[in-house]
Design a protein around this motif. Structure first.
Motif, mmCIF file in Angstrom:
data_model
loop_
_atom_site.group_PDB
_atom_site.id
_atom_site.type_symbol
_atom_site.label_atom_id
_atom_site.label_comp_id
_atom_site.label_asym_id
_atom_site.label_seq_id
_atom_site.Cartn_x
_atom_site.Cartn_y
_atom_site.Cartn_z
ATOM 1 N N GLY A 9 3.801 -24.779 5.268
ATOM 2 C CA GLY A 9 3.168 -23.497 4.991
ATOM 3 C C GLY A 9 1.749 -23.696 4.466
ATOM 4 N N GLN A 10 1.103 -22.571 4.155
ATOM 5 C CA GLN A 10 -0.301 -22.624 3.760
ATOM 6 C C GLN A 10 -0.518 -23.362 2.434
ATOM 7 O OE1 GLN A 10 -2.053 -18.869 2.848
ATOM 8 N NE2 GLN A 10 -4.135 -19.616 3.122
ATOM 9 N N ALA A 11 0.186 -22.913 1.408
ATOM 10 C CA ALA A 11 0.026 -23.544 0.099
ATOM 11 C C ALA A 11 0.453 -25.010 0.166
ATOM 12 C CB ALA A 11 0.850 -22.803 -0.951
ATOM 13 N N GLY A 12 1.548 -25.274 0.869
ATOM 14 C CA GLY A 12 2.049 -26.643 0.998
ATOM 15 C C GLY A 12 1.022 -27.554 1.650
ATOM 16 N N GLY A 13 0.391 -27.054 2.709
ATOM 17 C CA GLY A 13 -0.619 -27.846 3.418
ATOM 18 C C GLY A 13 -1.844 -28.087 2.547
ATOM 19 N N LYS A 14 -2.291 -27.027 1.865
ATOM 20 C CA LYS A 14 -3.504 -27.162 1.029
ATOM 21 C C LYS A 14 -3.273 -28.112 -0.143
ATOM 22 C CE LYS A 14 -5.321 -23.126 -0.001
ATOM 23 N NZ LYS A 14 -5.309 -21.651 -0.068
ATOM 24 N N LEU A 15 -2.134 -27.984 -0.770
ATOM 25 C CA LEU A 15 -1.853 -28.848 -1.917
ATOM 26 C C LEU A 15 -1.673 -30.306 -1.456
ATOM 27 C CD1 LEU A 15 -1.406 -29.273 -4.882
ATOM 28 C CD2 LEU A 15 0.930 -28.428 -4.648
ATOM 29 N N LEU A 103 6.803 -21.363 -2.782
ATOM 30 C CA LEU A 103 8.139 -20.790 -2.594
ATOM 31 C C LEU A 103 8.103 -19.282 -2.327
ATOM 32 C CD1 LEU A 103 10.139 -22.733 -5.362
ATOM 33 C CD2 LEU A 103 9.813 -23.327 -2.953
ATOM 34 N N GLY A 104 6.959 -18.660 -2.539
ATOM 35 C CA GLY A 104 6.902 -17.205 -2.426
ATOM 36 C C GLY A 104 6.560 -16.679 -1.042
ATOM 37 N N GLY A 105 6.095 -17.534 -0.141
ATOM 38 C CA GLY A 105 5.634 -17.062 1.174
ATOM 39 C C GLY A 105 6.747 -17.020 2.200
ATOM 40 N N ASP A 137 2.087 -11.478 -11.208
ATOM 41 C CA ASP A 137 1.461 -10.270 -10.676
ATOM 42 C C ASP A 137 1.503 -10.233 -9.143
ATOM 43 O OD1 ASP A 137 -0.307 -12.273 -10.180
ATOM 44 O OD2 ASP A 137 -2.081 -11.240 -10.974
ATOM 45 N N GLU A 138 2.156 -11.201 -8.543
ATOM 46 C CA GLU A 138 2.306 -11.135 -7.093
ATOM 47 C C GLU A 138 3.432 -10.157 -6.756
ATOM 48 O OE1 GLU A 138 1.991 -14.749 -4.730
ATOM 49 O OE2 GLU A 138 1.328 -15.821 -6.500
ATOM 50 N N GLY A 139 3.411 -9.640 -5.528
ATOM 51 C CA GLY A 139 4.340 -8.580 -5.148
ATOM 52 C C GLY A 139 5.806 -8.988 -5.167
ATOM 53 N N SER A 174 -8.759 -14.174 -10.626
ATOM 54 C CA SER A 174 -7.623 -13.762 -9.809
ATOM 55 C C SER A 174 -6.950 -15.021 -9.281
ATOM 56 C CB SER A 174 -8.082 -12.903 -8.637
ATOM 57 O OG SER A 174 -8.611 -13.726 -7.628
ATOM 58 N N LEU A 175 -5.700 -14.847 -8.866
ATOM 59 C CA LEU A 175 -4.942 -16.003 -8.392
ATOM 60 C C LEU A 175 -5.649 -16.611 -7.182
ATOM 61 C CD1 LEU A 175 -2.422 -17.290 -9.433
ATOM 62 C CD2 LEU A 175 -1.096 -15.968 -7.815
ATOM 63 N N GLU A 176 -6.087 -15.721 -6.300
ATOM 64 C CA GLU A 176 -6.759 -16.161 -5.066
ATOM 65 C C GLU A 176 -7.967 -17.042 -5.375
ATOM 66 O OE1 GLU A 176 -5.909 -16.216 -1.323
ATOM 67 O OE2 GLU A 176 -5.083 -14.473 -2.368
ATOM 68 N N GLY A 178 -8.521 -18.620 -7.945
ATOM 69 C CA GLY A 178 -8.162 -19.795 -8.710
ATOM 70 C C GLY A 178 -7.449 -20.880 -7.919
ATOM 71 N N PHE A 179 -7.031 -20.601 -6.668
ATOM 72 C CA PHE A 179 -6.190 -21.559 -5.952
ATOM 73 C C PHE A 179 -6.772 -22.962 -5.864
ATOM 74 C CE2 PHE A 179 -3.559 -18.231 -3.473
ATOM 75 C CZ PHE A 179 -2.630 -18.236 -4.486
ATOM 76 N N ASP A 180 -8.071 -23.016 -5.544
ATOM 77 C CA ASP A 180 -8.651 -24.358 -5.383
ATOM 78 C C ASP A 180 -8.586 -25.140 -6.687
ATOM 79 O OD1 ASP A 180 -9.089 -23.858 -2.796
ATOM 80 O OD2 ASP A 180 -11.245 -23.422 -2.979
ATOM 81 N N ALA A 181 -8.917 -24.441 -7.771
ATOM 82 C CA ALA A 181 -8.872 -25.113 -9.076
ATOM 83 C C ALA A 181 -7.436 -25.480 -9.445
ATOM 84 C CB ALA A 181 -9.467 -24.192 -10.146
ATOM 85 N N ILE A 182 -6.509 -24.583 -9.159
ATOM 86 C CA ILE A 182 -5.100 -24.861 -9.450
ATOM 87 C C ILE A 182 -4.633 -26.084 -8.652
ATOM 88 C CG2 ILE A 182 -2.728 -24.008 -9.199
ATOM 89 C CD1 ILE A 182 -3.746 -21.201 -9.690
ATOM 90 N N ASN A 183 -4.985 -26.096 -7.366
ATOM 91 C CA ASN A 183 -4.551 -27.215 -6.526
ATOM 92 C C ASN A 183 -5.113 -28.541 -7.031
ATOM 93 O OD1 ASN A 183 -3.215 -25.347 -5.026
ATOM 94 N ND2 ASN A 183 -4.638 -25.369 -3.301
HETATM 95 P P1 GDP Z 1 3.456 -19.569 3.934
HETATM 96 O O1 GDP Z 1 2.245 -20.129 4.628
HETATM 97 O O2 GDP Z 1 4.135 -18.503 4.711
HETATM 98 O O3 GDP Z 1 4.413 -20.621 3.517
HETATM 99 O O4 GDP Z 1 2.963 -18.845 2.620
HETATM 100 P P2 GDP Z 1 1.992 -19.381 1.472
HETATM 101 O O5 GDP Z 1 1.993 -20.854 1.462
HETATM 102 O O6 GDP Z 1 0.694 -18.683 1.561
HETATM 103 O O7 GDP Z 1 2.833 -18.940 0.200
HETATM 104 C C1 GDP Z 1 2.477 -17.895 -0.564
HETATM 105 C C2 GDP Z 1 2.725 -18.275 -2.000
HETATM 106 O O8 GDP Z 1 2.036 -19.460 -2.303
HETATM 107 C C3 GDP Z 1 2.212 -17.251 -2.943
HETATM 108 O O9 GDP Z 1 3.125 -17.159 -4.002
HETATM 109 C C4 GDP Z 1 0.871 -17.762 -3.416
HETATM 110 O O10 GDP Z 1 0.612 -17.425 -4.733
HETATM 111 C C5 GDP Z 1 1.015 -19.243 -3.274
HETATM 112 N N1 GDP Z 1 -0.186 -19.900 -2.749
HETATM 113 C C6 GDP Z 1 -0.837 -19.649 -1.576
HETATM 114 N N2 GDP Z 1 -1.871 -20.503 -1.413
HETATM 115 C C7 GDP Z 1 -1.885 -21.316 -2.507
HETATM 116 C C8 GDP Z 1 -2.686 -22.401 -2.921
HETATM 117 O O11 GDP Z 1 -3.631 -22.843 -2.259
HETATM 118 N N3 GDP Z 1 -2.354 -22.982 -4.119
HETATM 119 C C9 GDP Z 1 -1.331 -22.550 -4.891
HETATM 120 N N4 GDP Z 1 -1.111 -23.199 -6.049
HETATM 121 N N5 GDP Z 1 -0.550 -21.537 -4.533
HETATM 122 C C10 GDP Z 1 -0.812 -20.921 -3.365
#
Ligand code: GDP
Length: 361
Positions: A9-15, A103-105, A137-139, A174-176, A178-183
């Motif tokens: 997924g997106q977050a998984g790939g970026k991290l 885990l949320g996507g 605060d995510e949906g 915002s979470l968005e 902050g993602f790069d910094a969080i990662n």
């Molecule tokens: P998927 O591609 O369908 O698996 O969905 P995402 O990977 O976008 O998952 C969405 C969840 O991941 C949400 O809860 C987001 O807050 C979180 N998320 C999305 N992108 C990032 C990121 O780059 N870093 C972090 N730490 N969380 C992220």
């Protein structure tokens, strides 16, 4: 610990990308290889290692849109492609596999449990998951997805290392944004953990070994990682108090899952220049971790690192009784109930079950 990473997924790939970059930058060589899996083609574009697009026949490269059941289905249907891409990457050197996912996507949330289960059947090395929890605060959909995925991954994986996005958020951001910094912050901590089990030439007898990481995670369930660092003094004597206070901060305010202090097992790694790591301070800090976590299995070790700072890294195994996790599961349950009520109003026959979230693991 020689590790192979699979970002889903997106977050998984970026991290995963961030973890690979950190390991390269530091010259650790703890990450043997990495692949990224997604159902959304666009999210694979900036990945500098092998990528696998799944679910092409179902979603045409457009992603599963937060539908984690569809995420699980496309992973199930295309698992062979993913597994064959891993062929030859999980070499005899590999000591662990980590599946990394938000885990949320949809794709990561649904796909990671399926993949973990398959990997467990094939490989002898431990298969861990690194899971990201949505911010509060995510949906509702994110909370529901994460609640379900968390339960399944924790059951299938040898351990699920949890990272709560809220634990790393800076105020006012915002979470968005902050993602790069969080990662980056997560990659530094996890990257140090991977590297801390690596053999280091010509240094002390008390260095950490990969087996200590594996043994700390052996009790299964859910794990968390704490970290804090400070300026190092010139010598070991001057760092006795610093090690105690970085250890306190790492556990009390620096964990990837806040308020997770009760644990079945722990590993305290103190990183810094070898001659500045105080034996006495490390032992005292280790005992403090024992008291604080209520665990009698607290391992300790050094991580020699050429740095002007001294850092404490604490791996906690078996933290499922944490307040934060209970609060999260309650949030997920509430979200399921709300969704159910809404569905029932629209179509009374199609209400879905909340049983799945009733007990954690
Ligand atoms: P998927 O591609 O369908 O698996 O969905 P995402 O990977 O976008 O998952 C969405 C969840 O991941 C949400 O809860 C987001 O807050 C979180 N998320 C999305 N992108 C990032 C990121 O780059 N870093 C972090 N730490 N969380 C992220």
């Amino acid at each position: 610990m020689k590790t192979v990473l699979i970002g889903v997924g997106q977050a998984g790939g970026k991290l995963t990308r961030e973890l690979v970059a950190f390991d390269d930058r530091m010259g650790f060589g703890a990450i043997l290889d990495a692949v990224a899996v997604n159902s959304a083609e666009a999210d694979l574009r900036d990945i500098p290692f092998e990528t696998i697009l799944v679910g092409q026949d179902r979603v045409k490269g457009h992603g599963v849109g937060g539908d984690n059941e569809l995420g699980a289905e496309v992973m199930q249907a295309d698992k062979r492609e993913v597994l064959s891409a891993l062929d030859g990457r999980v070499t005899a050197e590999a000591e662990a596999i980590f599946v990394v996912a938000g885990l949320g996507g949809g794709t990561g949330s649904g796909g990671a449990p399926v993949l973990v289960k398959e990997l467990k059947r094939i490989y002898d090395v431990p298969v861990y998951a690194l899971g990201i929890l949505p911010g509060d605060d995510e949906g509702a959909m994110y909370q529901v997805n994460a609640g379900r995925s968390l339960k399944t991954v924790a059951r299938e994986a040898d351990s699920l290392l949890l990272v709560d996005n809220d634990a790393f958020r800076s105020s006012g951001e915002s979470l968005e944004q902050g993602f790069d910094a969080i990662n980056e912050a997560i990659a530094q901590r996890i990257g140090l953990l991977f590297a801390s089990g690596e053999a280091v030439e010509g240094v002390a007898e008390s260095v950490v070994d990969s087996s200590e990481v594996i043994n700390t995670l052996r009790s299964g369930g859910i794990a968390a990682l704490g970290y804090a660092a400070a300026e190092s003094a010139e010598d070991a004597e001057g760092n006795i108090n610093a090690v105690m206070s970085t250890t306190r901060r790492a556990l009390l305010t620096g964990t990837s899952l806040p308020e997770a202090t009760e644990a079945d097992a722990a590993l305290l790694v103190v990183a810094g220049k070898p001659d500045t790591i105080p034996r006495k301070g490390v032992e005292r800090a280790r005992r403090w971790v024992e008291e604080e976590t209520g665990s009698l299995q607290v391992r300790g070790g050094d991580f020699p690192l050429d740095s002007g700072r001294i850092a404490s890294l604490i791996l906690l195994g078996g933290v499922e009784r944490s307040d934060r996790l209970e609060a999260f599961m309650q949030r997920a349950k509430d979200a399921v109930e709300e969704a159910e009520a809404a569905e029932e109003r629209e179509d009374p026959a199609s209400a879905w079950s909340n049983d799945e979230l009733d007990d954690l693991i």
